[in-house]
Design a protein around this motif. Structure first.
Motif, short mmCIF file in Angstrom:
data_model
loop_
_atom_site.label_atom_id
_atom_site.label_comp_id
_atom_site.label_asym_id
_atom_site.label_seq_id
_atom_site.Cartn_x
_atom_site.Cartn_y
_atom_site.Cartn_z
N ALA A 210 -18.38 -77.80 69.49
CA ALA A 210 -17.20 -77.42 70.28
C ALA A 210 -15.93 -77.99 69.65
CB ALA A 210 -17.33 -77.90 71.72
N GLN A 211 -16.03 -79.22 69.16
CA GLN A 211 -14.88 -79.83 68.48
C GLN A 211 -14.49 -79.03 67.24
OE1 GLN A 211 -16.17 -83.79 67.56
NE2 GLN A 211 -16.36 -84.35 69.71
N ALA A 212 -15.49 -78.63 66.46
CA ALA A 212 -15.21 -77.87 65.24
C ALA A 212 -14.53 -76.55 65.59
CB ALA A 212 -16.50 -77.62 64.45
N GLY A 213 -14.98 -75.91 66.67
CA GLY A 213 -14.36 -74.66 67.11
C GLY A 213 -12.92 -74.86 67.55
N ALA A 214 -12.67 -75.95 68.30
CA ALA A 214 -11.32 -76.23 68.77
C ALA A 214 -10.41 -76.57 67.59
CB ALA A 214 -11.35 -77.38 69.77
N LEU A 215 -10.95 -77.32 66.63
CA LEU A 215 -10.19 -77.68 65.44
C LEU A 215 -9.78 -76.43 64.66
CD1 LEU A 215 -9.28 -80.07 63.61
CD2 LEU A 215 -11.53 -80.00 62.56
N LEU A 216 -10.72 -75.53 64.52
CA LEU A 216 -10.47 -74.28 63.81
C LEU A 216 -9.35 -73.50 64.50
CD1 LEU A 216 -11.57 -72.34 61.58
CD2 LEU A 216 -12.96 -71.31 63.40
N GLN A 217 -9.46 -73.38 65.82
CA GLN A 217 -8.45 -72.65 66.61
C GLN A 217 -7.07 -73.28 66.46
OE1 GLN A 217 -9.32 -70.23 69.27
NE2 GLN A 217 -7.34 -70.12 70.27
N ARG A 218 -7.02 -74.62 66.57
CA ARG A 218 -5.73 -75.31 66.46
C ARG A 218 -5.11 -75.14 65.09
NH1 ARG A 218 -8.34 -79.46 69.26
NH2 ARG A 218 -8.87 -80.44 67.30
N GLU A 219 -5.94 -75.27 64.04
CA GLU A 219 -5.40 -75.14 62.69
C GLU A 219 -4.93 -73.71 62.43
OE1 GLU A 219 -4.54 -77.38 60.66
OE2 GLU A 219 -5.79 -79.16 60.94
N LEU A 220 -5.64 -72.75 63.01
CA LEU A 220 -5.23 -71.35 62.83
C LEU A 220 -3.91 -71.09 63.55
CD1 LEU A 220 -5.84 -68.64 61.63
CD2 LEU A 220 -7.37 -68.16 63.53
#
Lengths: 319, 319
Positions: free
Chosen positions: B263-273
Motif C-alpha cells: 500500500a505504501q508503494a502504491g501511495a508513493l507512486l501516486q504521490r510522485e506521479l
C-alpha cells in the motif's frame, strides 16, 4: 458547459439564497462529480461580492465561539452571513468529529446565516480546492460576509487561509511554548490579530510578543491591528468587525484587495488543474491492474518510483 | 536512468553510511532537481531493510524527548538509527522554527545516528513525497530503525504516518478538550499508543479513554498496545521499543507488514506521479503569460475555474 433544467432550478434557488438549494449545491460541488462543473460555472459568474474572512489559530483559542459572535454581530447590522467550519476529522469515519455545534442551534431559525462544517479529509482534489468551491456557492447565494474557520497550522490550513480576502489569526494567553511556537507558521499571514480570552492572565505578554514579532517583519503597507476579545462574553467583537472593515477599506484603496483576488484566482486555477490531472491519473492512467503490476516491480526493487513515473508520463506523451 | 560518476561516488558513500554523503544525498532529493531521479533510482534498489516507525501526536506531548530516548535505547542495543523530524515552519521564512534541537547535541558525535529536520512547507511535490525520498536515502544508508516524528493531525501528517511500518501515537494527561478531540483524527492509525508524562495526574483516565475508543473500532488482528512512559526520566522507553517490535513481528507473521508495504508503494507512486504532473503544469502548461490571461478572464467572470481547466486539459489531449 451546459446546465440541465434541474440544474437551472438549483442555480436559481442558490441565487435567491434558499437554504435548501445552497445545501444541495454544496453537496454537488463537494463530491466533485461531473454535475459540479456546469453548476460551478453558472454560479461563478455571480460571485465576487461577498467578503471572505479567514479565521485561524491553534486549538483551544476559542475560534468557534468567536466566529459565532461575529456572525451574531453582523446579523444585527443586517448583513447576511456564511460560515464554513473546517474540522479535523478521522481519516476512517470521514465525519466531522466536532460534529453539530452549539452554534448551529443559535442560528438554526435564521435564514440569513448559512453554516457548513467541512471535514479536513477525503477531498480528492484537496481541501483548499473544495473550500474554494463551497465559497463560490455561498458568494453566489449573496452572503455578504463569509467566515471561514480552520484549526491548526498545517499546509492545508495555510492554503485555506490563502482563499480569504482578510485573514484573522486568533491567539490566547497561556498556551504552552510549543503551541505558541506553532503560531509562527501563521503569524505572517495575519491581517488582523485577535487575543481572545483576554480576561485571562498574560494578555499583555501575548500582545507584546505579537508586536515584537511584527517589528521583525517588513511591513507592506499598514501594520496588522491587534484586537483583544472575550468572545464568550461578547466583549471586543464589535471592535474586531471594525478592524476587519478598516483593513478591507484600506486594502480596497491601496489595490491590495485586487492583487490578492488575482493571486487567489491564480491559486484556484492551479489547484483545480492539479485536482483534474490527479482524477485523470486515477481514472485512466493508473488503473488498478497497472498499479498492481508497478507495485510488484517496486516491491521487488526492479524499478523505483521516479523511473516508474517517467514511464507513465512518457506514455502520456508529456515527457 | 543513468548516474554520473559523481553520483556513483555519492551512492557509494550513502551505502557505506557516511554522514556527509547521506546529508548531501538528502539535499539533492529534497530539492527535487533532475539529479534526484538517478540518485533515488540507484538508492531505491537497496532499500526495504530498515524499520520505519512513525511517531505522532499533539503539540506538547513530548514527542521530541521520547524519540530522542528511543534512539538512545536502540543505540545501546547496537542498532543504527535515523531520525526525521518534521517541523512546523513559517511559509515565508522557510526555516524549521524549532530549529537545532537539544537532541542534536546528544547524538552529534555518534555516526550511528543520522538526524534530519524537515520543514513542513515549501515541498513542491508535497511533504509526504519528500519524506518518502528522505526515507529512501536513510534506508539505503543502512539505518536499521528510522523514527519519523510529526506534529499535529493535518492531512500532511496522516500521509507521513502512512509511510511508516509501525505508527506510534503519543498522548499525555491533561491536555485541553479540543486538543484531546484532535487525537481522534490519528486514533485509528495507531499500532502502539504511548501515554507520555505518565508522572502527571490523569494517566488512568487517558488510558481508559483510549481503551474505550478502541472498543468502538473494529479490530483487524491484535489490539494496539498502550505503553506509559516518562520520557524525560527514561521510564517506559524499553517497554515501548518492545511493544513496537512485538507489533512488527506479529505484522510480519500475519502478512500485514507485506500488505502495508504494498500500500505504501502504491501511495508513493501516486504521490510522485501527481508531483511530476504538477511540475509539468507549472513549467509547460500554465506559463506566467497564459496564467495572467486566464486570471483576467476569471476576475472579469468571463470564464470559471473548471471551464478554464477543461480548456487547458483539452489542449493537452487528456480530456
Amino acid at each position: 458547459v451546459k446546465t440541465s433544467s434541474l440544474q437551472a432550478a438549483l442555480v436559481e434557488g442558490v441565487l435567491r439564497g434558499e437554504p435548501r438549494a445552497i445545501a444541495r449545491a454544496i453537496s454537488v460541488v463537494e463530491d466533485g462529480s461531473m454535475d459540479a462543473a456546469p453548476l460551478l460555472g453558472a454560479l461563478y459568474a455571480r460571485t465576487g461580492r461577498g467578503l471572505i474572512v479567514g479565521v485561524t489559530g491553534p486549538p483551544g483559542a476559542g475560534k468557534s465561539t468567536l466566529v459565532d459572535r461575529m456572525a451574531a454581530r453582523l446579523r444585527k447590522q443586517g448583513r447576511t452571513v456564511g460560515i464554513v467550519a473546517v474540522d479535523p476529522t478521522s481519516p476512517f469515519t470521514g465525519g466531522a468529529i466536532l460534529g453539530d455545534r452549539v452554534r448551529m442551534q443559535a442560528h438554526a431559525l435564521d435564514p440569513g446565516v448559512f453554516i457548513r462544517s467541512m471535514a479536513t479529509r477525503g477531498h480528492l482534489g484537496g481541501l483548499a480546492a473544495t473550500t474554494g468551491r463551497v465559497l463560490t456557492v455561498l458568494d453566489a447565494a449573496g452572503k455578504e460576509v463569509i467566515l471561514v474557520e480552520t484549526v491548526g497550522v498545517g499546509q492545508d490550513e495555510v492554503e485555506v487561509v490563502g482563499i480569504a480576502d482578510v485573514s484573522v489569526v486568533v491567539l490566547v494567553p497561556g498556551l504552552g511554548d510549543e503551541i505558541q511556537a506553532l503560531k509562527a507558521g501563521i503569524m505572517e499571514i495575519a491581517d488582523v490579530f485577535v487575543v481572545n480570552k483576554a480576561d485571562r492572565e498574560g494578555v499583555d505578554r501575548v500582545v507584546a510578543e505579537i508586536e515584537s514579532m511584527l517589528s521583525l517583519v517588513p511591513a507592506e503597507g499598514r501594520r496588522p491591528a491587534i484586537v483583544t476579545t472575550v468572545a464568550c462574553e461578547d466583549r471586543g467583537v464589535a471592535e474586531l468587525i471594525d478592524a476587519i472593515e478598516a483593513f478591507r477599506d484600506e486594502a480596497h484603496r491601496s489595490g491590495l484587495l485586487v492583487r490578492r483576488r488575482r493571486a487567489q484566482a491564480g491559486a484556484l486555477l492551479q489547484r483545480e488543474l492539479e485536482s483534474r490531472l490527479a482524477s485523470f491519473v486515477r481514472a485512466r492512467v493508473l488503473t488498478a491492474e497497472e498499479t498492481e503490476g508497478i507495485i510488484d516491480r517496486l516491491v521487488g526493487r526492479e524499478t523505483d518510483p521516479l523511473t516508474a513515473v517517467e514511464d507513465v508520463v512518457g506514455r502520456l506523451g508529456l515527457a
